[in-house]
Design a protein around this motif. Structure first.
Motif, PDB file in Angstrom:
ATOM      1  N   ALA B  38       0.832  -1.203   0.000  1.00 19.69           N
ATOM      2  CA  ALA B  38       0.000   0.000   0.000  1.00 19.69           C
ATOM      3  C   ALA B  38       0.866   1.252   0.000  1.00 19.69           C
ATOM      4  O   ALA B  38       0.668   2.168  -0.811  1.00 19.69           O
ATOM      5  CB  ALA B  38      -0.936  -0.023   1.209  1.00 19.69           C
ATOM      6  N   ALA B  39       1.849   1.301   0.891  1.00 15.83           N
ATOM      7  CA  ALA B  39       2.719   2.481   0.982  1.00 15.83           C
ATOM      8  C   ALA B  39       3.417   2.744  -0.348  1.00 15.83           C
ATOM      9  O   ALA B  39       3.454   3.877  -0.836  1.00 15.83           O
ATOM     10  CB  ALA B  39       3.743   2.289   2.102  1.00 15.83           C
ATOM     11  N   MET B  40       3.966   1.694  -0.928  1.00 19.20           N
ATOM     12  CA  MET B  40       4.736   1.868  -2.162  1.00 19.20           C
ATOM     13  C   MET B  40       3.826   2.226  -3.337  1.00 19.20           C
ATOM     14  O   MET B  40       4.202   2.991  -4.204  1.00 19.20           O
ATOM     15  CB  MET B  40       5.535   0.598  -2.466  1.00 19.20           C
ATOM     16  CG  MET B  40       6.687   0.382  -1.508  1.00 19.20           C
ATOM     17  SD  MET B  40       7.877   1.778  -1.534  1.00 19.20           S
ATOM     18  CE  MET B  40       8.173   1.987   0.230  1.00 19.20           C
ATOM     19  N   GLN B  41       2.626   1.662  -3.365  1.00 16.44           N
ATOM     20  CA  GLN B  41       1.725   1.969  -4.474  1.00 16.44           C
ATOM     21  C   GLN B  41       1.303   3.444  -4.455  1.00 16.44           C
ATOM     22  O   GLN B  41       1.360   4.134  -5.477  1.00 16.44           O
ATOM     23  CB  GLN B  41       0.492   1.067  -4.418  1.00 16.44           C
ATOM     24  CG  GLN B  41      -0.502   1.353  -5.541  1.00 16.44           C
ATOM     25  CD  GLN B  41      -1.421   0.175  -5.803  1.00 16.44           C
ATOM     26  OE1 GLN B  41      -0.974  -0.948  -6.041  1.00 16.44           O
ATOM     27  NE2 GLN B  41      -2.705   0.403  -5.755  1.00 16.44           N
ATOM     28  N   TYR B  42       0.929   3.933  -3.299  1.00 19.61           N
ATOM     29  CA  TYR B  42       0.430   5.310  -3.252  1.00 19.61           C
ATOM     30  C   TYR B  42       1.576   6.288  -3.483  1.00 19.61           C
ATOM     31  O   TYR B  42       1.411   7.314  -4.138  1.00 19.61           O
ATOM     32  CB  TYR B  42      -0.283   5.581  -1.927  1.00 19.61           C
ATOM     33  CG  TYR B  42      -1.341   4.551  -1.597  1.00 19.61           C
ATOM     34  CD1 TYR B  42      -1.999   3.840  -2.609  1.00 19.61           C
ATOM     35  CD2 TYR B  42      -1.680   4.239  -0.285  1.00 19.61           C
ATOM     36  CE1 TYR B  42      -2.958   2.878  -2.312  1.00 19.61           C
ATOM     37  CE2 TYR B  42      -2.646   3.279   0.021  1.00 19.61           C
ATOM     38  CZ  TYR B  42      -3.264   2.600  -1.004  1.00 19.61           C
ATOM     39  OH  TYR B  42      -4.198   1.632  -0.711  1.00 19.61           O
ATOM     40  N   MET B  43       2.748   5.946  -2.931  1.00 18.46           N
ATOM     41  CA  MET B  43       3.896   6.818  -3.154  1.00 18.46           C
ATOM     42  C   MET B  43       4.272   6.833  -4.639  1.00 18.46           C
ATOM     43  O   MET B  43       4.488   7.901  -5.226  1.00 18.46           O
ATOM     44  CB  MET B  43       5.075   6.324  -2.309  1.00 18.46           C
ATOM     45  CG  MET B  43       6.167   7.379  -2.133  1.00 18.46           C
ATOM     46  SD  MET B  43       7.690   6.712  -1.409  1.00 18.46           S
ATOM     47  CE  MET B  43       7.052   5.840   0.028  1.00 18.46           C
ATOM     48  N   ALA B  44       4.326   5.658  -5.240  1.00 21.85           N
ATOM     49  CA  ALA B  44       4.730   5.577  -6.648  1.00 21.85           C
ATOM     50  C   ALA B  44       3.731   6.291  -7.560  1.00 21.85           C
ATOM     51  O   ALA B  44       4.107   6.917  -8.546  1.00 21.85           O
ATOM     52  CB  ALA B  44       4.891   4.114  -7.061  1.00 21.85           C
ATOM     53  N   GLN B  45       2.458   6.203  -7.232  1.00 25.07           N
ATOM     54  CA  GLN B  45       1.450   6.896  -8.037  1.00 25.07           C
ATOM     55  C   GLN B  45       1.569   8.409  -7.905  1.00 25.07           C
ATOM     56  O   GLN B  45       1.238   9.158  -8.823  1.00 25.07           O
ATOM     57  CB  GLN B  45       0.042   6.480  -7.593  1.00 25.07           C
ATOM     58  CG  GLN B  45      -0.315   5.042  -7.936  1.00 25.07           C
ATOM     59  CD  GLN B  45      -1.643   4.619  -7.314  1.00 25.07           C
ATOM     60  OE1 GLN B  45      -2.155   5.288  -6.422  1.00 25.07           O
ATOM     61  NE2 GLN B  45      -2.180   3.497  -7.771  1.00 25.07           N
ATOM     62  N   ASP B  56      -1.819  15.365  -2.034  1.00 26.13           N
ATOM     63  CA  ASP B  56      -1.737  15.403  -0.573  1.00 26.13           C
ATOM     64  C   ASP B  56      -2.394  14.165   0.043  1.00 26.13           C
ATOM     65  O   ASP B  56      -1.851  13.558   0.966  1.00 26.13           O
ATOM     66  CB  ASP B  56      -2.416  16.666  -0.034  1.00 26.13           C
ATOM     67  CG  ASP B  56      -2.330  16.752   1.485  1.00 26.13           C
ATOM     68  OD1 ASP B  56      -1.196  16.815   2.000  1.00 26.13           O
ATOM     69  OD2 ASP B  56      -3.378  16.730   2.144  1.00 26.13           O
ATOM     70  N   LEU B  57      -3.545  13.810  -0.489  1.00 19.74           N
ATOM     71  CA  LEU B  57      -4.237  12.632   0.042  1.00 19.74           C
ATOM     72  C   LEU B  57      -3.362  11.379  -0.104  1.00 19.74           C
ATOM     73  O   LEU B  57      -3.229  10.579   0.829  1.00 19.74           O
ATOM     74  CB  LEU B  57      -5.565  12.428  -0.700  1.00 19.74           C
ATOM     75  CG  LEU B  57      -6.386  11.230  -0.246  1.00 19.74           C
ATOM     76  CD1 LEU B  57      -6.916  11.440   1.166  1.00 19.74           C
ATOM     77  CD2 LEU B  57      -7.546  10.957  -1.215  1.00 19.74           C
ATOM     78  N   PHE B  58      -2.759  11.226  -1.292  1.00 23.75           N
ATOM     79  CA  PHE B  58      -1.935  10.038  -1.521  1.00 23.75           C
ATOM     80  C   PHE B  58      -0.751   9.991  -0.564  1.00 23.75           C
ATOM     81  O   PHE B  58      -0.401   8.928  -0.049  1.00 23.75           O
ATOM     82  CB  PHE B  58      -1.427  10.022  -2.970  1.00 23.75           C
ATOM     83  CG  PHE B  58      -2.432   9.494  -3.962  1.00 23.75           C
ATOM     84  CD1 PHE B  58      -3.790   9.777  -3.849  1.00 23.75           C
ATOM     85  CD2 PHE B  58      -2.028   8.708  -5.033  1.00 23.75           C
ATOM     86  CE1 PHE B  58      -4.711   9.296  -4.774  1.00 23.75           C
ATOM     87  CE2 PHE B  58      -2.945   8.215  -5.957  1.00 23.75           C
ATOM     88  CZ  PHE B  58      -4.283   8.510  -5.825  1.00 23.75           C
ATOM     89  N   MET B  59      -0.137  11.138  -0.326  1.00 23.87           N
ATOM     90  CA  MET B  59       1.037  11.115   0.547  1.00 23.87           C
ATOM     91  C   MET B  59       0.645  11.023   2.013  1.00 23.87           C
ATOM     92  O   MET B  59       1.377  10.430   2.815  1.00 23.87           O
ATOM     93  CB  MET B  59       1.922  12.335   0.281  1.00 23.87           C
ATOM     94  CG  MET B  59       2.649  12.247  -1.049  1.00 23.87           C
ATOM     95  SD  MET B  59       3.524  10.668  -1.369  1.00 23.87           S
ATOM     96  CE  MET B  59       4.710  10.645  -0.018  1.00 23.87           C
TER      97      MET B  59
END
Lengths: 229, 229, 229, 229, 229, 229
Positions: B38-45, B56-59
């Motif tokens: 989850a962490a890597m997916q949202y960061m990568a996106q 902001d929401l993603f980070m």
């Protein structure tokens, strides 16, 4: 059981060989948003499903994705041309030229081999349907990227067909999702205080909040469709 | 940039060591529906997102998932106990006992090492949001399975917390999705005849059809939430 | 194109749930000698084949292996039982219990996820046929190992069926091989001196030598079979 | 135990550096039909073999494949040239230029890292020998593809040597196979009715049938060779 | 070139079969700190080395690690016993029982297949030597964990031998490192201000600082050893 | 817990888009010596550490490596430019163009997906510190290779910064190593005769020997640094 007919679901052809585009299109044969992944995901999810309507839908689409896989592979094969010549591939993997005698590869465009790590199965119907809706949306996006990078009109027709089919599947999976809403993992949403917190961990900025969280439901995906019994 | 605080987002403890459950819980550290994914997916996106509210929401959520990863790993570490003893693991991987001196592993419960093949990034905002909504739903499901298989009350509290956080993220991602509906890959839905076909390839049975397909939109995920500007 | 019928190629059942054996049998669903590998290998090889008899044979068998995959998965699903309970798995992977809600996994018995690294395609007909003959022989061996480790009479019947089908495929692939002998990579065998050397690099011992090397040909695999036209 | 001599089994050289071909030739260092795979497969199979003639043959060839691996790697190293320069690689992986300071990589030509998923070991002598015969045939095919795509006369000589050695191994493995025919998985062939069925699942077309199936036996691979004792 | 002698570098035996420990010990056959990794890393690094003393050292140790691999595999084979029986494996992978007819697997203890992702090669001598020193230290640690979990006195003797050999290699690699200190990546250390900053990103606590950074040099690893010419 | 600030640790920019170099630089985002690997390794090692000074050091550096990961990804994103165009990538992976809408990939430069197989954790402090020292040295080397292959002055500045930070981390990890010397796996070095043998298995040549082996200790890494309490 599965049966095969040598006629393709939709005929494919190419204007001319294009080894670079062959490598690029391989993305949708053996990549994470490709046809093999879709077929295997829906088939793998179906093994435990009881609901006959949803089981049928999953296997209708799984069989279609296998048929898409065949269309994509046949197109890649035509694009690969007639002679092994790795340097003719301007970008992307070269396995068709050094390993496979111009056969298409079960890999993504850069040669990463297909892996079941792409496949999501949870055994929870709402979660699996959300996975499939997201998969179909992503597959559409990848076909759009591929469409923009090819002039060959026959390849474009094939991509158009496949892209539209992803939309159809997406619509159908949403119909199925709404049919099972309120069951399994969509029950008991937000009963705990922790489901209503917002940790504002990235600064600056806070744009969203939560007050009265609801489980996922889609707006009517297809107003004209009849309801499955 | 990232900063770290040695306090956990939420404190964790265990009633007693339980090496088997340590292996099982590893699923949510390094498995396909786990916290690292989850962490890597949202960061990568997030790397290419322009919209400040969504970035902001993603980070915010990526940083929280990293913090969850730390909570899960700390719990696994406590459950692993004090002595390497592989046969004490009744089921699941044994790497903590033969390779890692009781450290938690970046793998799933059966020892398959974390891979970026779990991460979906398309660069299309509606598609990436649907991926995230599905991811959060699946993560909730896995926590439910894990919850049913442990008596330890402190572990249950930790799982409850994490499970509820997945619901919160799910709700927020749907708010964000509805904010971008009608853009990018949700445009021009069903314009082609092929988007309205149904191939009834699995027999017997046909329960669904398509007449007037619409792109994905969620019913209001949170009636009380304010709209991001 | 592919079609699916909800009837299995051969019905399966189990005497009783057996989560340990479910994990073990997963080997033939998603392992290197399993049904998914066989189906994908023969399908992937077929994409460039011109010879209609051999293309038909490959797709007949590919469709059958997909149907076997369904039989194995259905059996695993029945063996998994009714409740997630990872410690009930005495040996082997536990993903069905912590990740998948008792669904069968596309992995081997120890949880290593299926990978296209298992699939051999060279585009050379004799080489691909030798790969398939070897694959079928190995699949038979694995079914023998699995047969010895289960008492459940219905599971044994299913394994017996599948094992015998591998023999049939093996026989057919040898017929096909002999049909193409002397072509492609079986031409020009041993023309160079280096093809007749023996490097005796492991000591002590030398038991074999080469004098007059011949390309691979099988003794008649089936004296009663008619010759394909 | 293994010993090493710094002299190569056969000396190698190149006319001139060729970073693109260096990447292409990497296929036979770390790809599925390459030398590392062959060495590891035969070594891994040998660990349980009792028959001294066959164990000796496997280790003779395993040691030779390790020596081939060294020849291929030395050639790749020479082809890589003298300066890291990724864009000079027209096609294929670029790890030698960005990661490894021009060292050869344990990957295939497109950079997929070597994996033990390529290695087939069943512990059944006839099955393992069939795997090896197929492996050698595939390795020959890949060397043919690579031969066609290079003008450098010294590289061609090296490929010629290696290709011929694969033929020699293939011949020897068939001799060994015939020595063990009728044992283990080649026993009791076709005793069950299911081994004589043909499922004609791909339409149209049916070209093969089964009447009186026989287990695999090769025609005499080498009429001049002495029989191992 | 490589040669093989059927005598092991050091003989191995076991008190009695122990399928669980067989799975556990597999860690050092095909795991990230195991013998195959060590052999392949040193061999892969050696392909471009010019310095004859260091090239010789790497190949002396690579050949020894291959010989260790054989010792470990032979021990695993003895521990696997005489009958396939997956449930007899209390913890760890079961591939020897369902796939390989009791042969040892090229995987770690939990069945993750060996991958070249374990191998570090940079082509920079100081960096590669530091990698090897770290590898040997880790291998020692894993043997210590395995030693603690077995009573079998013969297995303990084998582990003792192997553990001590890792120390020897570690010592030798440090001698070699100090021989090349001040070259390649150990030059020009700390010339830029950024090499002297400390980002105190985890709070609370700051225990270290940098003032006058020096490149890596080991204290004399072996005061009695002669200097290589 | 982790927090995020949208300011980068150090700002990045590029002179102009350069899709080829974007692919090349991806090596340090998702390759074996890249920033994601470093962050995950130090974080994973920290979960069981008791010593507060070393735990703090590991998390200070882990948080910094996450911040580096963000810098590298942001740079790759800028280099990817404005339009998907796979053939514009002269060498290296093309996933940003066919799959990800110009987002950076969690892979190496050739498209091999990030895997936890890159991460070394043993739970033994001296061994883990040696792993980290070696990792930092290798990361420096890769940045040197990348620096040589780009003219863009802003990209060079970013690489310079990151390269120097690896030196700083390397120096700090050596300080930490010397703090724990003589403990855990650095105890009892060379007590057994086998730790003093040299097997001269590669001929010709023998350049090193062992007489009085000592465990690893670094010469003072930073004479000016204060000692952690």
């Amino acid at each position: 059981m599965f049966m095969h007919n040598k006629e393709l679901l939709q005929p494919v052809k190419v204007e001319r060989p294009n080894p670079t585009y062959a490598a690029m299109l391989t993305e949708q044969l053996g990549g994470p948003q490709g046809e093999m992944k879709a077929a295997m995901q829906y088939m793998a999810q179906s093994f435990r499903i009881k609901d006959p309507a949803i089981k049928d839908l999953f296997m209708d689409i799984a069989a279609e994705e296998l048929s898409h896989m065949e269309m994509v592979a046949t197109t890649v094969n035509l694009l690969n041309g007639h002679d092994v010549d790795a340097p003719a591939v301007a970008a992307g993997h070269i396995e068709s030229h050094v390993l496979m005698g111009l056969n298409p590869a079960l890999s993504n465009a850069s040669g990463y081999l297909w892996t079941a790590a792409y496949v999501n199965v949870t055994g929870d119907l709402p979660a699996d349907l959300l996975s499939n809706i997201a998969s179909e949306q992503r597959a559409k996006v990848v076909y759009e990227y591929l469409h923009r990078q090819i002039e060959d009109k026959y390849v474009r027709q094939t991509i158009d067909f496949l892209l539209n089919r992803e939309e159809a599947h997406n619509t159908l999976f949403r119909q199925a999702f709404n049919r099972v809403q309120g069951t399994s993992s969509t029950q008991d949403w937000g009963v705990d205080e922790n489901a209503r917190l917002y940790f504002d961990l990235s600064t600056p900025g806070k744009y969203f909040d939560i007050k009265d969280p609801q489980p996922p439901v889609f707006r009517t995906p297809d107003p004209g469709a009849r309801q499955p019994q």
